[in-house]
Design a protein around this motif. Structure first.
Motif, PDB file in Angstrom:
ATOM      1  N   VAL A   1      70.743  59.648  14.533  1.00  0.00           N
ATOM      2  CA  VAL A   1      70.693  58.381  15.276  1.00  0.00           C
ATOM      3  C   VAL A   1      69.780  58.521  16.492  1.00  0.00           C
ATOM      4  O   VAL A   1      69.007  57.604  16.819  1.00  0.00           O
ATOM      5  CB  VAL A   1      72.112  57.958  15.696  1.00  0.00           C
ATOM      6  N   ALA A   2      69.840  59.676  17.165  1.00  0.00           N
ATOM      7  CA  ALA A   2      68.963  59.910  18.310  1.00  0.00           C
ATOM      8  C   ALA A   2      67.496  59.913  17.893  1.00  0.00           C
ATOM      9  O   ALA A   2      66.630  59.393  18.608  1.00  0.00           O
ATOM     10  CB  ALA A   2      69.332  61.233  18.979  1.00  0.00           C
ATOM     11  N   LEU A   3      67.202  60.483  16.738  1.00  0.00           N
ATOM     12  CA  LEU A   3      65.818  60.496  16.245  1.00  0.00           C
ATOM     13  C   LEU A   3      65.320  59.083  15.978  1.00  0.00           C
ATOM     14  O   LEU A   3      64.180  58.736  16.326  1.00  0.00           O
ATOM     15  CB  LEU A   3      65.735  61.336  14.968  1.00  0.00           C
ATOM     16  N   ILE A   4      66.151  58.256  15.371  1.00  0.00           N
ATOM     17  CA  ILE A   4      65.758  56.869  15.105  1.00  0.00           C
ATOM     18  C   ILE A   4      65.524  56.123  16.413  1.00  0.00           C
ATOM     19  O   ILE A   4      64.567  55.348  16.554  1.00  0.00           O
ATOM     20  CB  ILE A   4      66.828  56.174  14.252  1.00  0.00           C
ATOM     21  N   SER A   5      66.394  56.359  17.395  1.00  0.00           N
ATOM     22  CA  SER A   5      66.246  55.698  18.691  1.00  0.00           C
ATOM     23  C   SER A   5      64.936  56.092  19.370  1.00  0.00           C
ATOM     24  O   SER A   5      64.230  55.243  19.929  1.00  0.00           O
ATOM     25  CB  SER A   5      67.434  56.051  19.582  1.00  0.00           C
ATOM     26  N   LEU A   6      64.592  57.378  19.313  1.00  0.00           N
ATOM     27  CA  LEU A   6      63.340  57.826  19.923  1.00  0.00           C
ATOM     28  C   LEU A   6      62.126  57.282  19.181  1.00  0.00           C
ATOM     29  O   LEU A   6      61.089  57.010  19.798  1.00  0.00           O
ATOM     30  CB  LEU A   6      63.294  59.354  19.958  1.00  0.00           C
ATOM     31  N   MET A   7      62.238  57.121  17.881  1.00  0.00           N
ATOM     32  CA  MET A   7      61.126  56.559  17.118  1.00  0.00           C
ATOM     33  C   MET A   7      60.823  55.129  17.560  1.00  0.00           C
ATOM     34  O   MET A   7      59.678  54.677  17.504  1.00  0.00           O
ATOM     35  CB  MET A   7      61.451  56.585  15.621  1.00  0.00           C
ATOM     36  N   ARG A   8      61.831  54.426  18.024  1.00  0.00           N
ATOM     37  CA  ARG A   8      61.629  53.041  18.459  1.00  0.00           C
ATOM     38  C   ARG A   8      61.147  52.945  19.901  1.00  0.00           C
ATOM     39  O   ARG A   8      60.435  52.000  20.247  1.00  0.00           O
ATOM     40  CB  ARG A   8      62.940  52.264  18.318  1.00  0.00           C
ATOM     41  N   SER A   9      61.554  53.919  20.731  1.00  0.00           N
ATOM     42  CA  SER A   9      61.266  53.803  22.160  1.00  0.00           C
ATOM     43  C   SER A   9      60.148  54.726  22.634  1.00  0.00           C
ATOM     44  O   SER A   9      59.314  54.329  23.449  1.00  0.00           O
ATOM     45  CB  SER A   9      62.539  54.087  22.973  1.00  0.00           C
ATOM     46  N   LYS A  10      60.115  55.956  22.152  1.00  0.00           N
ATOM     47  CA  LYS A  10      59.140  56.940  22.620  1.00  0.00           C
ATOM     48  C   LYS A  10      58.735  57.818  21.449  1.00  0.00           C
ATOM     49  O   LYS A  10      59.330  58.867  21.196  1.00  0.00           O
ATOM     50  CB  LYS A  10      59.740  57.790  23.744  1.00  0.00           C
ATOM     51  N   LEU A  11      57.708  57.425  20.763  1.00  0.00           N
ATOM     52  CA  LEU A  11      57.299  58.118  19.545  1.00  0.00           C
ATOM     53  C   LEU A  11      56.357  59.270  19.901  1.00  0.00           C
ATOM     54  O   LEU A  11      55.190  59.055  20.208  1.00  0.00           O
ATOM     55  CB  LEU A  11      56.617  57.143  18.583  1.00  0.00           C
ATOM     56  N   ASP A  12      56.875  60.489  19.903  1.00  0.00           N
ATOM     57  CA  ASP A  12      56.030  61.672  20.034  1.00  0.00           C
ATOM     58  C   ASP A  12      56.473  62.708  19.006  1.00  0.00           C
ATOM     59  O   ASP A  12      57.440  62.495  18.263  1.00  0.00           O
ATOM     60  CB  ASP A  12      56.035  62.234  21.463  1.00  0.00           C
ATOM     61  N   LEU A  13      55.784  63.814  18.945  1.00  0.00           N
ATOM     62  CA  LEU A  13      56.007  64.784  17.882  1.00  0.00           C
ATOM     63  C   LEU A  13      57.192  65.709  18.134  1.00  0.00           C
ATOM     64  O   LEU A  13      57.460  66.590  17.318  1.00  0.00           O
ATOM     65  CB  LEU A  13      54.732  65.602  17.670  1.00  0.00           C
ATOM     66  N   THR A  14      57.919  65.511  19.237  1.00  0.00           N
ATOM     67  CA  THR A  14      59.195  66.201  19.398  1.00  0.00           C
ATOM     68  C   THR A  14      60.153  65.782  18.291  1.00  0.00           C
ATOM     69  O   THR A  14      61.004  66.559  17.848  1.00  0.00           O
ATOM     70  CB  THR A  14      59.807  65.882  20.777  1.00  0.00           C
ATOM     71  N   ILE A  15      60.005  64.546  17.844  1.00  0.00           N
ATOM     72  CA  ILE A  15      60.834  64.041  16.742  1.00  0.00           C
ATOM     73  C   ILE A  15      60.564  64.851  15.477  1.00  0.00           C
ATOM     74  O   ILE A  15      61.484  65.192  14.731  1.00  0.00           O
ATOM     75  CB  ILE A  15      60.548  62.546  16.511  1.00  0.00           C
ATOM     76  N   ALA A  16      59.295  65.161  15.221  1.00  0.00           N
ATOM     77  CA  ALA A  16      58.956  65.965  14.044  1.00  0.00           C
ATOM     78  C   ALA A  16      59.560  67.365  14.155  1.00  0.00           C
ATOM     79  O   ALA A  16      60.049  67.916  13.163  1.00  0.00           O
ATOM     80  CB  ALA A  16      57.436  66.050  13.890  1.00  0.00           C
ATOM     81  N   ALA A  17      59.540  67.946  15.350  1.00  0.00           N
ATOM     82  CA  ALA A  17      60.139  69.273  15.542  1.00  0.00           C
ATOM     83  C   ALA A  17      61.645  69.233  15.283  1.00  0.00           C
ATOM     84  O   ALA A  17      62.202  70.130  14.642  1.00  0.00           O
ATOM     85  CB  ALA A  17      59.850  69.769  16.958  1.00  0.00           C
ATOM     86  N   ALA A  18      62.309  68.182  15.779  1.00  0.00           N
ATOM     87  CA  ALA A  18      63.750  68.040  15.531  1.00  0.00           C
ATOM     88  C   ALA A  18      64.032  67.830  14.047  1.00  0.00           C
ATOM     89  O   ALA A  18      65.011  68.360  13.510  1.00  0.00           O
ATOM     90  CB  ALA A  18      64.310  66.882  16.346  1.00  0.00           C
ATOM     91  N   ALA A  19      63.160  67.071  13.378  1.00  0.00           N
ATOM     92  CA  ALA A  19      63.337  66.852  11.940  1.00  0.00           C
ATOM     93  C   ALA A  19      63.180  68.153  11.166  1.00  0.00           C
ATOM     94  O   ALA A  19      63.917  68.412  10.208  1.00  0.00           O
ATOM     95  CB  ALA A  19      62.328  65.811  11.445  1.00  0.00           C
ATOM     96  N   VAL A  20      62.228  68.994  11.563  1.00  0.00           N
ATOM     97  CA  VAL A  20      62.047  70.297  10.915  1.00  0.00           C
ATOM     98  C   VAL A  20      63.277  71.174  11.137  1.00  0.00           C
ATOM     99  O   VAL A  20      63.722  71.887  10.224  1.00  0.00           O
ATOM    100  CB  VAL A  20      60.771  70.982  11.443  1.00  0.00           C
ATOM    101  N   LEU A  21      63.835  71.130  12.342  1.00  0.00           N
ATOM    102  CA  LEU A  21      65.047  71.898  12.627  1.00  0.00           C
ATOM    103  C   LEU A  21      66.189  71.444  11.724  1.00  0.00           C
ATOM    104  O   LEU A  21      66.924  72.268  11.156  1.00  0.00           O
ATOM    105  CB  LEU A  21      65.430  71.729  14.092  1.00  0.00           C
ATOM    106  N   LEU A  22      66.337  70.138  11.549  1.00  0.00           N
ATOM    107  CA  LEU A  22      67.397  69.600  10.699  1.00  0.00           C
ATOM    108  C   LEU A  22      67.150  69.959   9.238  1.00  0.00           C
ATOM    109  O   LEU A  22      68.086  70.313   8.505  1.00  0.00           O
ATOM    110  CB  LEU A  22      67.464  68.078  10.871  1.00  0.00           C
ATOM    111  N   MET A  23      65.895  69.889   8.792  1.00  0.00           N
ATOM    112  CA  MET A  23      65.574  70.275   7.421  1.00  0.00           C
ATOM    113  C   MET A  23      65.834  71.758   7.181  1.00  0.00           C
ATOM    114  O   MET A  23      66.312  72.157   6.117  1.00  0.00           O
ATOM    115  CB  MET A  23      64.110  69.940   7.112  1.00  0.00           C
ATOM    116  N   GLY A  24      65.513  72.587   8.184  1.00  0.00           N
ATOM    117  CA  GLY A  24      65.771  74.014   8.049  1.00  0.00           C
ATOM    118  C   GLY A  24      67.249  74.316   7.925  1.00  0.00           C
ATOM    119  O   GLY A  24      67.651  75.168   7.117  1.00  0.00           O
TER     120      GLY A  24
END
Length: 276
Positions: free
Chosen positions: A227-250
């Motif tokens: 939910v936090a990732l979706i919220s950041l995608m709407r408000s502040k889109l930077d590549l920290t989201i991609a890093a968090a997504a990689v952590l979750l995928m790992g």
């Protein structure tokens, strides 16, 4: 005109090409996400990135309290969901396995029914219910929602383990002087522990990754990482989201590897509940 052998070879080649294209289609979003997490640019640019860097992971670990708060909530929620769903699902599986075929099918359908109901509908229904009966805090609401989606997996996997155990083993233990409780904890439970563990891993993975239900039940202070990732995608889109997504995928990949070692993915995903 093609010979039969050449036609077979061409057919095999076409099938392999279709498999390869499908694999690329499925893996390409993951490849893009991983590469962008290591992007050395300060902005989201065209793929592939011209340089690589670990700075987005550094920002994730050292300068993003919002995402880490969501991760902590997700982790605690996944652990609580796993413990409760495993206990309830395994107990339900024991009861179902001892029912008559007629009632066994009915009970199994009830416990597996959340699998055929979209998560959005479950989340919206729970939101309406908790809006009328405002009794639980946000974490407890999330726990109820995650239990609903995790119970089918723990119940199904426990049933797989229990149906593979011959009843004569328990009868032999009873004939040798053990009571029903001793026979269950010394014979049945140890033999079914692999399937029960696999169900627990499924419950943890689905709880960590859930969005459809969590987005309806969280509040401003209690929210999950997806939910936090979706919220950041709407408000502040930077590549920290991609890093968090990689952590979750790992984390999900690690769970799948553990599942494969514990019970085997083919058995866990492909085998039915009841043997013929």
């Amino acid at each position: 005109m093609l010979s039969k052998r050449n036609a077979d070879a061409l057919l095999v080649l076409c099938v392999m090409a279709i498999i390869g294209i499908t694999a690329i289609f499925l893996l390409f979003p993951v490849i893009v996400t991983v590469s962008m997490a290591f992007d050395g640019r300060d902005f989201m640019g065209p793929f592939p990135p011209p340089s690589l860097s670990m700075k987005w992971f550094d920002r994730l670990f050292n300068n993003n309290a919002y995402l880490w708060s969501g991760f902590q909530t997700s982790l605690l929620l996944a652990i609580a969901t796993t413990v409760l769903a495993t206990a309830i699902g395994a107990s339900a599986a024991v009861a179902i396995s001892r029912m008559s075929p007629r009632w066994r099918d009915v009970a199994t359908t009830i416990f597996l029914s959340p699998l055929v109901i979209p998560g959005v509908i479950i989340g919206f229904g729970l939101l309406l219910f908790f809006s009328v009966f405002d009794l639980l805090p946000a974490f407890a609401r999330l726990l109820v929602g995650h239990l609903i989606i995790a119970l089918p997996y723990t119940t199904r996997m426990s049933l797989i383990g229990l149906t593979g155990i011959s009843e004569t083993l328990g009868e032999a233990a009873l004939s040798l002087g053990a009571n029903a409780r001793q026979a269950f904890f010394t014979i049945t439970l140890p033999l079914a522990k692999s399937s029960i563990s696999a169900g627990a891993i499924f419950a943890f993975a689905f709880s960590m990754d859930d969005v459809a239900i969590s987005i309806f039940l969280c509040d401003y202070s209690t929210y999950t990482l997806p939910v936090a990732l979706i919220s950041l995608m709407r408000s502040k889109l930077d590549l920290t989201i991609a890093a968090a997504a990689v952590l979750l995928m790992g984390l999900t990949l690690a769970l799948l590897m553990v599942l494969d070692r514990v019970i085997g993915l083919e058995r866990a995903i492909g085998q039915g509940i009841y043997k013929a």
